[in-house]
Design a protein around this motif. Structure first.
Motif, PDB file in Angstrom:
ATOM      1  N   ASN A  23     -18.161 -51.824 -33.020  1.00  0.00           N
ATOM      2  CA  ASN A  23     -18.236 -50.600 -33.804  1.00  0.00           C
ATOM      3  C   ASN A  23     -16.882 -49.931 -33.960  1.00  0.00           C
ATOM      4  O   ASN A  23     -16.554 -49.409 -35.034  1.00  0.00           O
ATOM      5  CB  ASN A  23     -19.216 -49.622 -33.150  1.00  0.00           C
ATOM      6  N   TYR A  24     -16.092 -49.929 -32.878  1.00  0.00           N
ATOM      7  CA  TYR A  24     -14.825 -49.210 -32.960  1.00  0.00           C
ATOM      8  C   TYR A  24     -13.867 -49.871 -33.950  1.00  0.00           C
ATOM      9  O   TYR A  24     -13.164 -49.182 -34.689  1.00  0.00           O
ATOM     10  CB  TYR A  24     -14.151 -49.118 -31.587  1.00  0.00           C
ATOM     11  N   ARG A  25     -13.862 -51.194 -33.985  1.00  0.00           N
ATOM     12  CA  ARG A  25     -12.961 -51.880 -34.913  1.00  0.00           C
ATOM     13  C   ARG A  25     -13.384 -51.636 -36.358  1.00  0.00           C
ATOM     14  O   ARG A  25     -12.538 -51.511 -37.246  1.00  0.00           O
ATOM     15  CB  ARG A  25     -12.904 -53.365 -34.583  1.00  0.00           C
ATOM     16  N   GLY A  26     -14.683 -51.562 -36.586  1.00  0.00           N
ATOM     17  CA  GLY A  26     -15.145 -51.198 -37.915  1.00  0.00           C
ATOM     18  C   GLY A  26     -14.717 -49.792 -38.300  1.00  0.00           C
ATOM     19  O   GLY A  26     -14.322 -49.530 -39.443  1.00  0.00           O
ATOM     20  N   TRP A  27     -14.780 -48.868 -37.323  1.00  0.00           N
ATOM     21  CA  TRP A  27     -14.350 -47.494 -37.559  1.00  0.00           C
ATOM     22  C   TRP A  27     -12.861 -47.428 -37.904  1.00  0.00           C
ATOM     23  O   TRP A  27     -12.452 -46.680 -38.801  1.00  0.00           O
ATOM     24  CB  TRP A  27     -14.662 -46.641 -36.337  1.00  0.00           C
ATOM     25  N   ALA A  35      -4.924 -46.706 -29.742  1.00  0.00           N
ATOM     26  CA  ALA A  35      -4.966 -46.529 -28.286  1.00  0.00           C
ATOM     27  C   ALA A  35      -6.157 -47.232 -27.617  1.00  0.00           C
ATOM     28  O   ALA A  35      -5.974 -47.889 -26.587  1.00  0.00           O
ATOM     29  CB  ALA A  35      -4.958 -45.042 -27.941  1.00  0.00           C
ATOM     30  N   PRO A  36      -7.381 -47.152 -28.131  1.00  0.00           N
ATOM     31  CA  PRO A  36      -8.483 -47.853 -27.468  1.00  0.00           C
ATOM     32  C   PRO A  36      -8.470 -49.372 -27.650  1.00  0.00           C
ATOM     33  O   PRO A  36      -9.183 -50.086 -26.943  1.00  0.00           O
ATOM     34  CB  PRO A  36      -9.738 -47.246 -28.134  1.00  0.00           C
ATOM     35  N   ILE A  37      -7.683 -49.874 -28.607  1.00  0.00           N
ATOM     36  CA  ILE A  37      -7.635 -51.316 -28.858  1.00  0.00           C
ATOM     37  C   ILE A  37      -6.519 -51.964 -28.056  1.00  0.00           C
ATOM     38  O   ILE A  37      -6.717 -52.999 -27.417  1.00  0.00           O
ATOM     39  CB  ILE A  37      -7.450 -51.601 -30.364  1.00  0.00           C
ATOM     40  N   TYR A  38      -5.341 -51.371 -28.114  1.00  0.00           N
ATOM     41  CA  TYR A  38      -4.189 -51.894 -27.390  1.00  0.00           C
ATOM     42  C   TYR A  38      -3.882 -50.968 -26.215  1.00  0.00           C
ATOM     43  O   TYR A  38      -4.290 -49.821 -26.197  1.00  0.00           O
ATOM     44  CB  TYR A  38      -2.967 -51.983 -28.310  1.00  0.00           C
ATOM     45  N   GLN A  39      -3.146 -51.459 -25.253  1.00  0.00           N
ATOM     46  CA  GLN A  39      -2.724 -50.610 -24.154  1.00  0.00           C
ATOM     47  C   GLN A  39      -1.682 -49.601 -24.640  1.00  0.00           C
ATOM     48  O   GLN A  39      -0.812 -49.931 -25.448  1.00  0.00           O
ATOM     49  CB  GLN A  39      -2.139 -51.454 -23.021  1.00  0.00           C
TER      50      GLN A  39
END
Length: 287
Positions: free
Chosen positions: A140-144, A209-213
């Motif tokens: 879901n987050y990547r779609g967002w 930020a939530p995808i990569y460090q």
């Protein structure tokens, strides 16, 4: 098919970041004629503002989407007013060197206090999980991220191409002195343009930020690719930055699926070919 679609999804996400970052660069170059090498540092600062806001102040992700661009945009105002404004009558090389120095300063400061290992930033609860599309599983987050980046890019394009303020911006890039003679506060317009450009970089940092460090090196590892995107699309071209960023992200994902070893070089290969055939970029205009 699942591997291919997964790589295309990753490429589209990368392309979304390329589009937002290169769009900010194009806006700054078009108005200020400055190659903003500090753009990657502003992207990193946006991610760190979100992480520090959550860690120390309890500011959640949704509030950070507004707070981080405002904080970094305010920093951009100070940089433009007290540093860049002194260089407009000089060779553009001085602006490039100044922003490159600023990038090194910001990166060095955050490396000193937080190291290079990276900090974790959790996906917001509302966007946790994913959905099965049949041919692939979409988090879901990547779609967002993809939707948010497209909305930001379209809103920026509409602001510049279809509003009175955008007309002032475009006029300022052609003849700032003539625009000022009509009563428009051009110095303020330039300041707000730089603040908006770096604010977009900060917004991209929050999205990333939530995808990569969250790391002091996250900007320097991305900015060279973003500059290549801007060169391919055309320096100062709004539409070129958006379309080229998304397209090259997808092409990079496609390359990873069939020939992973070339995925990091394909963008620079295309840049070299474009410069040979059309030095102004795909959507650029002759000076």
């Amino acid at each position: 098919m699942q591997v291919l679609m997964g790589q295309l999804l990753i490429g589209l996400i990368n392309g979304a970041f390329y589009a937002v970052l290169s769009l900010g660069l194009a806006i700054i170059f078009g108005m200020l004629n400055i190659v903003n090498f500090a753009h990657g540092a502003m992207y990193m600062l946006g991610a760190f503002v979100a992480w520090m806001g959550l860690t120390y102040l309890g500011i959640n992700y949704w509030a950070s989407l507004l707070v981080a661009p405002l904080v970094v945009g305010l920093l951009g105002v100070l940089i433009e007013r007290f540093l860049l404004s002194r260089l407009y009558k000089l060779d553009p090389l001085y602006g490039l060197l100044l922003t490159f120095g600023l990038a090194l300063i910001f990166e060095g400061l955050f490396r000193r206090f937080y190291g290079v290992s990276g900090q974790q930033y959790s996906v917001p609860r509302e966007l946790a999980g994913g959905r099965n599309l049949g041919f692939m599983f979409l988090p879901n987050y990547r779609g967002w991220v993809i939707v948010a980046a497209l909305v930001v890019c379209f809103a920026t394009w509409f602001l510049i191409e279809r509003t009175k303020l955008g007309a002032y911006l475009r006029a300022g890039t052609e003849n700032a002195k003539l625009l000022q003679s009509f009563g428009v506060n051009v110095p303020l317009l330039i300041t707000l343009t730089y603040a908006y450009g770096v604010g977009m970089a900060a917004l991209a940092g929050v999205l990333a930020a939530p995808i990569y460090q969250v790391s002091a090196l996250m900007g320097s590892s991305l900015i060279i690719v973003v500059f290549a995107v801007v060169v391919i699309g055309g320096m100062g071209s709004i539409l070129g930055s958006i379309l080229t960023g998304l397209g090259l992200g997808l092409l990079q994902g496609l390359t990873k699926a069939f020939y992973p070893e070339a995925s990091n070089a394909v963008i620079f290969l295309i840049m070299a070919l474009v410069l040979l055939v059309r030095p102004t970029g795909l959507f650029g205009k002759e000076a």
